[in-house]
Design an enzyme around this catalytic site. Structure first.
Site, short mmCIF file in Angstrom:
data_model
loop_
_atom_site.label_atom_id
_atom_site.label_comp_id
_atom_site.label_asym_id
_atom_site.label_seq_id
_atom_site.Cartn_x
_atom_site.Cartn_y
_atom_site.Cartn_z
N CYS A 86 6.43 3.38 8.90
CA CYS A 86 5.86 3.49 7.56
C CYS A 86 6.94 3.83 6.54
O CYS A 86 7.66 4.81 6.70
CB CYS A 86 4.76 4.53 7.53
SG CYS A 86 3.17 3.76 7.83
N ASN A 107 4.63 5.19 15.56
CA ASN A 107 4.79 4.68 14.20
C ASN A 107 6.16 5.11 13.68
O ASN A 107 6.32 6.19 13.12
CB ASN A 107 3.65 5.20 13.33
CG ASN A 107 3.74 4.68 11.91
OD1 ASN A 107 4.79 4.20 11.49
ND2 ASN A 107 2.65 4.78 11.16
N CYS A 145 7.23 -32.59 -2.25
CA CYS A 145 6.29 -33.69 -2.47
C CYS A 145 4.86 -33.17 -2.31
O CYS A 145 4.53 -32.56 -1.30
CB CYS A 145 6.54 -34.82 -1.48
SG CYS A 145 5.33 -36.15 -1.64
N CYS A 153 18.44 -33.35 3.25
CA CYS A 153 18.27 -31.90 3.13
C CYS A 153 16.82 -31.44 3.24
O CYS A 153 16.54 -30.28 3.44
CB CYS A 153 18.87 -31.39 1.83
SG CYS A 153 17.91 -31.81 0.36
N CYS A 202 15.84 -33.54 -6.88
CA CYS A 202 17.09 -34.02 -6.28
C CYS A 202 18.14 -34.20 -7.37
O CYS A 202 19.30 -33.83 -7.21
CB CYS A 202 16.85 -35.33 -5.54
SG CYS A 202 18.25 -35.81 -4.50
N ASN A 222 0.84 -1.20 0.00
CA ASN A 222 0.00 0.00 0.00
C ASN A 222 0.86 1.23 0.00
O ASN A 222 2.01 1.22 0.47
CB ASN A 222 -0.93 0.00 1.22
CG ASN A 222 -0.23 0.53 2.45
OD1 ASN A 222 -0.24 1.72 2.73
ND2 ASN A 222 0.42 -0.37 3.20
N ASN A 234 6.55 -3.51 11.02
CA ASN A 234 5.81 -2.67 10.10
C ASN A 234 6.00 -3.24 8.69
O ASN A 234 6.64 -4.28 8.51
CB ASN A 234 6.31 -1.22 10.20
CG ASN A 234 5.21 -0.23 9.83
OD1 ASN A 234 4.59 -0.36 8.78
ND2 ASN A 234 5.00 0.76 10.68
#
Lengths: 432, 454
Positions: free
Chosen positions: A139, A136, A393, A386, A357, A77, A204
């Site tokens: 932002c 704040n 899967c 690993c 793999c 935003n 934030n």
């Protein structure tokens, strides 16, 4: 129902779910709807100093990252702090707090980095009867270019200075909201603590450019052919926020500093995970902006059942419960060994484990044929455990890892004793 | 025949839409069996694909389309890339997406066919990609420089067109000899109307022949107004794709009675009808057979307004060549399917069929039980045979089926003559197999013409 009552730095709420300072908490109308739906508290959308109100763009303010089914994975935003007159907000805050005394009403603030500006606004906020303030310092767009928001949060000494002003000029509890747009968030958290903050809230939004419209070759959201970076939030940021919360929660200099967690919390599971790594309560925004306030029902019910299942009588049982499991890489046991295994009854023969793999890892899965069907088996001589195959899967529980105990690791040719040995003790470490 | 019931328009239009208007003489069409996917649905469905290693759906496709690859392209907003990948292997990807029995081919092979899941809708995704390309007018293919060779293709159905298109891309001049008025073969004349709505067969013919250098001569029927020797002499190579002409007979007296029809003939009339309401439709209809043609005629005659439609097949449901999905489609359109019975006698009164007597063929009961189904319309759908190939030309036939013998490259026993499609096939007589025959034959012909026979 388990007892979900939360007490965050002395601010009580019937549950630990607050709405974060953002569009859903911009005015009494929304906040009342949230309280009617069952939210425990709100952090009112950030107020600025008195004077001509902030001006928002009249073009689009939001832009989404989608899954293929158009589920919102992330949102960014470019909206600024409240664009309504200060006095209107203050009056509404006072009225809402009077009408909903059991809910938490915290006021987010962002004024210029001058002592007089804070000195002037703090008494007016306190007069509303609000339960606390959130600074704040996070932002990342618009206000930061005017020396506020993230511009303060990115400089620890400013964080400390402004926090100290707020503690000096107000009796209200002070929550410092931290920006993730910084190399190591612990420095800002420590500064807040030094300044006397009662708590930190994090994270934030993250600096982001959401996408490029490939037809017009412009970035989104597009305001008359131009776009700018905005604050990124939603489910996709959760792992980043989790890391930062855990970092502060286990930082020795930040011990005793409560955390209100923010960052992609969409449901009770997300919330519980954050609490387990050290958050005392959580704040939600994007999920509400995606589905509306009714998501609170699942959050309350799910957390309550979870606590009951875990035989925890209150939130205290879960807060920080997973912190001991978080450590630094160098302390992981290098003598712990696992191998992948395939449950052939569940395997649908997609071959994804094999190809990832083979192409990208350790060539530890063999593609073969059995009864004229594709058949995949793990080659223990190559498997390093690993977890890539398990990760990709598509069938739940089909692939898993199992631990080796006092047995031969065919890859290394050594018996796995499991005896704890980390990198700091390892013979290959020149520093050991 | 006894005329036929008065059809209630609303009943008949329950599944029949009149595209332009409902006035008599308008061009009427059936609604589609499977509605197409829109872009969003295609994105969601494509995302379900696991992009399997060495995917079994590729093996299951007779034309070897790289299914996961094209689905991934759809998933990433690249339907034209997907369409090109499909059409490279199967120039009739549009028709096959509509008519392939995917539930016995690619979708049966899909790894998502597990108890709690369902396969990727590969057919609908393929259709989405190809339709997108056709709507965009993207043809993808260009002709190689003129080779100077000429190939005669006998039959303008799926196999013939597939061969012609591939040969044209390779630079050869192609002449297609087509017996009927329109090109497309069974796509135009044989497939069920609800599978090929909106004149798709002709639109696809135009799309394929847009490559150029394909000269289609209609009204040229082998053994009728042109013979094989003539065609062979006129070209450097010949591809026979004549399909099957003759309908198999039941072998009972009275087959010429009014009301007894070959299913394929009726479907041909249906597909060409200007006005569906002028087609004769029985009230009680019996269909004899167990293949896709039996299902197609049964479902369509029911949609046209027949009151009772019964398919009678001499063996069990599992032996039917119509897939389970096709059988269910018929049954959900109120078609009854009876198994284990074979026709013994056509009951005829005043040259009009009035019923069929059947005998039970159930080996378990050995009952030899007989029963009669009343019928004012009886369709024969028990297969076709190869109608006419000049047997003197020295081409070998298969003894058992009477189809043409070909090798793996679709070469007949006669030098310079290839064959494909239904005229070589004992089983798998599918559009997609015919397309593959045409493609393989074209590649073989190309090697032959370049003198690189292997």
């Amino acid at each position: 129902m388990a007892d979900l009552t939360a007490n965050f730095i002395g601010i009580k709420s019937p549950n630990p779910f607050w709405l974060a300072s953002a569009p859903p908490t911009d005015k009494a109308y929304n906040v009342i709807r949230a309280f009617e739906a069952g939210w425990g508290g709100v952090v009112w959308k950030t107020l600025g100093e008195d004077g001509p109100p902030v001006v928002n763009v009249a073009g689009p303010r939001y832009s989404a990252l989608y899954g293929k089914d158009r589920s919102v994975i992330g949102l960014n935003n470019i909206e600024l702090i409240t664009d309504r007159p200060l006095e209107t907000n203050l009056q509404e805050i006072a009225q809402v707090k009077r009408d909903w005394p059991d809910r938490a009403v915290v006021v987010s603030l962002m004024v210029p980095c001058e002592e007089s500006a804070w000195q002037s606004i703090l008494p007016r906020v306190e007069a509303t009867g609000a339960d606390g303030i959130e600074l704040n310092f996070g932002c990342p767009h618009g206000m930061s270019e005017r020396g506020m928001g993230a511009a303060v949060g990115q400089v620890p000494k400013y964080v400390e200075m402004v926090t100290a002003w707020c503690k000096y000029y107000s009796r209200l509890p002070v929550i410092v909201k931290l920006t993730p747009n910084i190399t190591d968030i612990r420095h800002a958290a420590r500064a807040a603590k030094r300044g006397g903050a009662d708590a930190v809230s994090m994270i934030n939004t993250i600096n982001s450019i959401m996408s490029v419209d490939l037809d017009q070759l412009v970035v989104t959201p597009t305001v008359e052919g131009k776009g700018t970076h905005g604050g990124y939030c939603g489910p996709a940021v959760k792992p980043i926020a989790m890391h930062m919360v855990a970092d502060v929660a286990r930082d020795s200099e930040c011990q005793g500093l409560p955390i209100s967690a923010i960052g992609g919390i969409s449901n009770w599971r997300d919330a519980t995970e954050f609490m387990a790594i050290g958050a005392s309560n959580v704040q939600v925004c994007t999920a509400a902006m995606t589905y509306g306030f009714k998501i609170i029902d699942d959050m309350v019910d799910g957390l309550s059942r979870f606590l009951k299942r875990k035989k925890m009588s209150s939130l205290e049982g879960i807060i920080g419960a997973a912190i001991p499991s978080v450590t630094d890489w160098q302390y992981l046991n290098l003598n712990y060994a696992v191998k992948a295994q395939i449950n052939q009854d569940l395997c649908i023969k997609c071959g994804r484990c094999y190809i990832v793999c083979e192409d990208t890892s350790h060539q530890a899965i063999i593609a073969t044929q059995k009864n004229n069907e594709r058949h995949y088996v793990v080659n223990n001589k190559e498997c390093v455990g690993c977890n890539l195959c398990v990760s990709v899967c598509p069938v739940e529980n089909c692939m898993s890892l199992y631990e080796l105990h006092d047995e031969l690791d065919e890859r290394t040719g050594k018996i796995v004793t499991g005896e704890y040995q980390n990198w700091t003790q390892h013979p290959n470490n020149p520093m050991a | 025949m006894k005329q036929v019931i008065t059809r209630n328009l609303s009943e008949a239009t329950g599944n029949v839409t009149n595209e332009e208007s409902s006035s008599a003489g308008c061009h009427s069409q059936f609604t589609e069996m499977h509605p197409p996917l829109d872009t969003h649905s295609a994105l969601v469905e494509s995302d379900r694909c696991y992009f399997c290693f060495d995917a079994p759906c590729i093996q299951a496709c007779p034309t070897g389309i790289n299914v996961p690859n094209f689905i991934r392209m759809i998933s990433n907003h690249n339907p034209l890339g997907a369409a090109e990948a499909i059409l490279q292997e199967n120039i009739m990807g549009g028709t096959c997406a509509r008519v392939c029995p995917v539930e016995t081919l690619c979708e049966q092979a899909c790894v998502r066919n597990t108890d709690g899941d369902k396969p990727i809708q590969i057919g609908l995704l393929q259709r989405y990609a190809v339709d997108t390309a056709m709507q965009a007018g993207e043809t993808f293919f260009t002709r190689a420089p003129d080779s100077g060779y000429s190939v005669g293709v006998v039959g303008g159905g799926p196999s013939g067109l597939s061969c012609a298109h591939r040969l044209a891309t390779l630079g050869h001049q192609v002449v297609v000899y087509e017996a009927r008025e329109k090109t497309g073969g069974l796509n135009e004349y044989g497939l069920a109307a609800y599978k090929m709505v909106n004149n798709f067969a002709q639109r696809e013919v135009d799309y394929i022949t847009a490559i150029g250098n394909i000269d289609i001569r209609h009204g040229m029927k082998l053994g009728d107004n042109i013979d094989l020797a003539e065609i062979r002499a006129a070209h450097d190579a010949v591809f026979l794709a004549v399909g099957l002409g003759a309908c198999n007979a039941i072998g009972l007296t009275g087959e010429n009675s009014s009301g007894v029809e070959n299913a394929v003939d009726y479907i041909r009339q249906l597909r060409q009808a200007e006005d569906l309401f002028k087609l004769p439709v029985g009230s009680q209809v019996v269909v004899i057979g167990g293949g896709m043609t039996a299902v197609d005629i049964a479902a369509q005659i029911r949609l046209l307004g027949a009151h009772e439609v019964t398919i009678v097949y001499r063996r069990g449901a599992e032996h039917m060549k119509a897939s389970v999905m096709e059988q269910e489609f018929a049954q959900t359109h109120d078609v009854r399917i009876m198994h284990w019975a074979q026709p013994m006698q056509l009951l005829v009164e005043q040259q009009q069929v009035v019923g069929v007597e059947f005998k039970s063929t159930n080996m378990v009961h050995q009952s030899q039980e007989k029963f009669v189904l009343q019928a004012d319309m009886v369709f024969k759908a028990i297969g076709q045979s190869l109608e006419f190939i000049d047997r003197d030309h020295g081409i070998e036939f298969k003894n058992d089926s009477g189809r043409l013998w070909v090798d793996a490259e679709r070469r007949t026993s006669h030098s310079g003559i290839w064959a494909g499609g239904d005229c070589i096939r004992d089983s798998e007589d599918l559009t997609v197999s015919a397309v593959q025959d045409g493609k393989l034959a074209a590649q073989s012909i190309h090697r032959f013409l370049n003198g690189i026979r292997d």
